[in-house]
Design an enzyme around this catalytic site. Structure first.
Site, short mmCIF file in Angstrom:
data_model
loop_
_atom_site.label_atom_id
_atom_site.label_comp_id
_atom_site.label_asym_id
_atom_site.label_seq_id
_atom_site.Cartn_x
_atom_site.Cartn_y
_atom_site.Cartn_z
N ASP A 1 0.81 -1.22 0.00
CA ASP A 1 0.00 0.00 0.00
C ASP A 1 0.85 1.28 0.00
O ASP A 1 0.35 2.34 -0.36
CB ASP A 1 -0.95 0.02 1.21
CG ASP A 1 -0.20 -0.20 2.54
OD1 ASP A 1 1.04 -0.33 2.52
OD2 ASP A 1 -0.87 -0.25 3.60
N HIS A 2 2.11 1.19 0.38
CA HIS A 2 2.93 2.40 0.48
C HIS A 2 3.63 2.75 -0.84
O HIS A 2 3.52 3.86 -1.33
CB HIS A 2 4.01 2.22 1.56
CG HIS A 2 3.52 2.39 2.96
ND1 HIS A 2 2.56 1.59 3.52
CD2 HIS A 2 3.86 3.27 3.93
CE1 HIS A 2 2.33 1.97 4.77
NE2 HIS A 2 3.11 3.00 5.04
N ASP B 1 4.18 -1.23 11.23
CA ASP B 1 3.70 0.10 10.89
C ASP B 1 3.13 0.71 12.16
O ASP B 1 2.37 0.05 12.88
CB ASP B 1 2.63 0.03 9.81
CG ASP B 1 2.35 1.42 9.27
OD1 ASP B 1 2.88 1.76 8.20
OD2 ASP B 1 1.62 2.18 9.95
N ARG C 1 -0.18 12.84 10.27
CA ARG C 1 1.13 13.43 10.57
C ARG C 1 1.38 14.64 9.69
O ARG C 1 1.13 14.59 8.48
CB ARG C 1 2.25 12.41 10.32
CG ARG C 1 2.22 11.32 11.35
CD ARG C 1 3.38 10.36 11.24
NE ARG C 1 3.27 9.46 12.36
CZ ARG C 1 3.59 8.18 12.34
NH1 ARG C 1 4.07 7.63 11.24
NH2 ARG C 1 3.45 7.44 13.41
N SER D 1 6.89 7.11 12.99
CA SER D 1 6.81 5.82 12.30
C SER D 1 7.57 4.71 13.01
O SER D 1 8.45 4.95 13.83
CB SER D 1 7.39 6.04 10.90
OG SER D 1 8.22 5.00 10.52
N ARG E 1 9.42 2.64 11.29
CA ARG E 1 10.43 2.18 10.33
C ARG E 1 11.75 1.86 11.01
O ARG E 1 12.38 2.73 11.62
CB ARG E 1 10.59 3.21 9.19
CG ARG E 1 11.08 4.57 9.61
CD ARG E 1 10.99 5.58 8.45
NE ARG E 1 9.59 5.94 8.22
CZ ARG E 1 9.17 7.15 7.85
NH1 ARG E 1 10.05 8.11 7.64
NH2 ARG E 1 7.90 7.40 7.68
C1 MIC Z 1 4.22 6.40 8.24
O1 MIC Z 1 3.04 6.72 8.33
O2 MIC Z 1 5.16 7.12 8.59
C2 MIC Z 1 4.55 5.02 7.68
C3 MIC Z 1 5.19 5.22 6.37
O3 MIC Z 1 3.37 4.29 7.49
C4 MIC Z 1 5.47 4.33 8.68
C5 MIC Z 1 6.04 3.07 8.20
C6 MIC Z 1 7.19 3.24 7.29
O4 MIC Z 1 8.00 4.15 7.45
O5 MIC Z 1 7.29 2.41 6.38
C7 MIC Z 1 4.85 4.06 10.04
O6 MIC Z 1 3.97 4.77 10.45
O7 MIC Z 1 5.31 3.17 10.77
FE1 SF4 Z 2 0.06 4.82 5.08
FE2 SF4 Z 2 1.41 5.51 7.29
FE3 SF4 Z 2 -0.07 7.29 5.95
FE4 SF4 Z 2 -1.26 5.38 7.28
S1 SF4 Z 2 0.00 6.99 8.13
S2 SF4 Z 2 -1.78 6.05 5.22
S3 SF4 Z 2 0.13 3.66 6.99
S4 SF4 Z 2 1.77 6.26 5.21
#
Ligand code: MIC
Ligand code: SF4
Length: 644
Positions: free
Chosen positions: A64-65, A119, A379, A539, A541
């Site tokens: 999905d990313h 995630d 965010r 995140s 990550r």
């Molecule tokens: C995000 O919202 O920052 C992400 C991208 O979903 C991350 C995961 C990632 O960095 O792959 C998260 O929230 O953990």
């Molecule tokens: Fe995707 Fe992270 Fe954004 Fe949710 S917050 S939509 S998991 S990138």
């Protein structure tokens, strides 16, 4: 003594430790999820463990990313994840099937079960009464192999919801209110539980908006009771058999209690650049808007989209606004089409995107220079949108839609009384169920011979080493408070294709803070980072630990850490240290030489002394025995190899 909802689930899943606040507990994990941006690493780590079939009740790999395929990299990663999933008993959710958290609560979430996901917004499942937590990819790999998930036993926070929401005030406004009360660090080490009369008036998707953004509080997770509303939702998803009631006991004890009167709540917005920088929309009214983005795992349910369609029906978005809409799942998308709401969105001038994270993670739709962007996301960290000087505001779908039409920040409650009820936004009796976007794994006997397909972008894991007894290294970077993992390891369309290529990713490390960092760290060979409070928020990550590991970072010394990032540092074999006296932070200067000695003994004593010139600065370690053993071994992978 009575128990909270979370305590009941923890008790049923406890495999080690005592349920005392702050003590290390190990939990049996029923379900796991991964997404593609963290998934490739997690599956490389899982493969390294040499386990044939996952040992969980259910594991799902979502794509999905990284859905922008402007080179072979993302497509190769998708193919790798699909082949690894087929071989090891993991369900595969195809690209276009939807955002992991949305699809998971629609099709798989079960009240009372434990879920970890690579995630940070995995707590979305708390809206269904699950104990759902974000974790590093390595922790998810271990859980897929049947290992426990370890966390410090959280303290319990209770948020009582009274009354019911006024029209055009949303679940998003509730969580923004909580963020304004608790701040982005108020939930660290805690589970936030919602209760009170007001809960009954909230649908499962509204609850999921609230638990989703509990991640922004820094909370371990957030949870709602599983009640008749939950039953109706599961029934409408064709899964009534998954329902079980779950409530806290009347005499359950909480460390903190808050009350929110829903009748009093007004539309809110989180202003740049932090989700807790909350103001009433009425104060921002009239500010010109350049871009509006509706979607993300926070606000992309059918009801959210239908509310937007009701506001947009028969109208046209302002000439100065670019509007994107990403429905959260194929189920949502197809139901919008079926009901004619998609036509309304298209006619109003929206750019309707596929069901994916998209603009939320900077995969397209970066705002214009200095642009004002209203987003229903979770965010608004500096630079996350892809435009460093953009001003991102987090709002409800109602505020977003009303502002898209007006072209300026608009309080949606002003629409009350006008005719905006073309589409029924209450929960349907049955959702449209079509699981064709989910590919089942191979039967175990066929899986043995299945080949895993790895593209050339997938590079090996950075080198680790057992913990040295002394470290002398340069203070290569000194940063302030609330540093996010988006600062440490940015995402977006330039960087995300390299999630399985740590050497390449390292070129972008700390880019928004100091572009010279990667080069300086590489030159120094060994380095230490110093930071303020809530270091590593955001995140999950693990790249925010693996890339610094690759760049030679041996220790991170801060005033306080965010939970998942601290765990990721330990998993990567990097020492996470805190100042005993936070004001000592002021004594350190970027570029100076720092040294730590007798580290092994210090690990035992939970304290170390940092030498900086003639100064001796006392540091603390707050780690479980398992984490100390992990650090000694060189990280979680080495620890798992040693301990089976
Ligand atoms: C995000 O919202 O920052 C992400 C991208 O979903 C991350 C995961 C990632 O960095 O792959 C998260 O929230 O953990
Ligand atoms: Fe995707 Fe992270 Fe954004 Fe949710 S917050 S939509 S998991 S990138």
């Amino acid at each position: 003594m009575g128990k909270t909802i979370a305590e009941k689930i923890i008790e049923q899943h406890l495999v080690s430790g005592e349920m005392k606040t702050g003590e290390d507990i190990g939990l049996r994990i029923d379900q796991t999820l991964t997404q593609d941006a963290t998934g490739t690493m997690a599956y490389i780590e899982f493969e390294a463990m040499g386990i044939d079939q996952v040992k969980t009740e259910l594991s799902v790999a979502y794509i999905d990313h990284n859905t922008l395929q402007s080179g072979f990299m993302n497509a190769d990663d998708h193919r790798y994840i699909q082949s690894v999933a087929a071989k090891h008993g993991i369900l595969f959710s195809r690209p276009g099937n939807g955002i992991c958290h949305q699809v998971h609560y629609e099709r798989f979430g079960i009240p009372g079960k434990t879920l970890i996901g690579s995630d940070s917004h995995t707590p979305t499942g708390g809206g269904l009464g699950m104990l759902a937590m974000g974790a590093g990819g390595m922790d998810v790999a271990v859980a897929m192999g049947g290992g426990a998930y370890h966390i410090p036993m959280p303290r319990m926070i209770f948020v009582e919801l009274k009354g019911s929401l006024k029209p055009y005030v949303a679940g998003k406004d509730i969580i923004l209110k909580v963020l304004s009360m608790l701040s982005v660090k108020g939930g660290v080490g805690a589970i936030v539980e919602y209760g009170g009369e007001g809960v009954k008036s909230l649908s499962v998707p509204e609850r999921c908006t609230i638990t989703n953004m509990g991640a922004e509080l820094g909370a371990t997770t957030s949870i709602f009771p599983s009640d008749e509303v939950t039953r109706e939702f599961l029934k409408a998803q064709g899964r009534e058999q998954d329902y079980r009631p779950l409530y806290s006991d009347p005499d359950a004890e909480y460390a903190e209690r808050y009350t929110i009167d829903l009748d009093e709540l007004e539309p809110l917005a989180a202003c740049p650049h932090s989700p807790d920088n909350v103001k009433p929309v009425s104060e921002l009214k009239g500010m010109k808007v350049d871009q509006v983005c509706i979607g993300s795992c926070t606000n992309s349910s059918l009801a959210d989209m239908l509310k937007v369609a009701n506001i947009l029906k028969g109208k046209k978005i302002a000439d100065n606004v670019s509007l994107s809409i990403s429905p959260g799942s194929r189920q949502v998308y197809s139901m919008l089409a079926e009901r004619g709401a998609l036509t309304v969105l298209i006619d109003a001038g929206a750019r309707v995107l596929e069901c994916a994270c998209g603009p939320c993670i900077g995969m397209g739709f970066s705002p214009n220079s200095g642009g004002i962007s209203l987003r229903t996301f979770n965010r608004n960290f500096l630079g996350r949108s892809g435009t460093k000087d953009a001003q991102v505001y987090l709002v409800s779908p109602e505020t977003a839609a009303a502002s898209a039409i007006a072209g300026v920040f608009t309080d949606p409650t002003e629409l009350a009384g006008s005719e905006n009820d073309f589409f029924d936004v209450t929960m349907p009796e049955t959702f449209r169920i079509n699981d064709s976007g989910i590919i089942r794994p191979l039967p175990p006997e066929e899986a043995k011979d299945a080949v895993v397909l790895k593209g050339p972008n997938i590079k090996s894991f950075p080198e680790t080493a057992p913990l040295a007894d002394s470290i002398t290294a340069e203070l290569v970077l000194k940063v302030g408070d609330n540093i996010t993992t988006d600062h440490i390891m940015p995402a977006g369309s330039r960087v995300l294709p390299y999630r399985s290529n740590i050497p390449k990713m390292s070129e972008f490390c700390f880019e928004v803070v100091d572009e010279t960092f990667p080069e300086r760290a590489r030159k120094a060979g060994k380095g230490i980072i110093v930071g303020g409070v809530n270091y590593g928020q955001g995140s999950s990550r693990e790249h925010a630990a693996l890339v610094p590991l690759y760049l030679g970072i041996k220790a991170v010394i801060v005033k306080s850490f965010a939970r998942i990032h601290k765990a990721n540092l330990v998993n990567a074999g990097i020492l996470p240290l805190t100042f005993k006296n936070p004001e000592d932070y002021d004594l350190l200067e970027q570029g100076q030489e720092l040294s730590l000695s007798d580290i092994h003994q210090g690990l035992k004593d939970d304290e170390l002394v940092l030498r900086a010139g003639d100064r001796e600065i006392p540091l603390e370690l707050d780690l479980s025995q398992r984490q100390k053993d992990m650090l000694m071994a060189g990280g979680l992978l080495d620890y798992t190899k040693q301990n089976g």
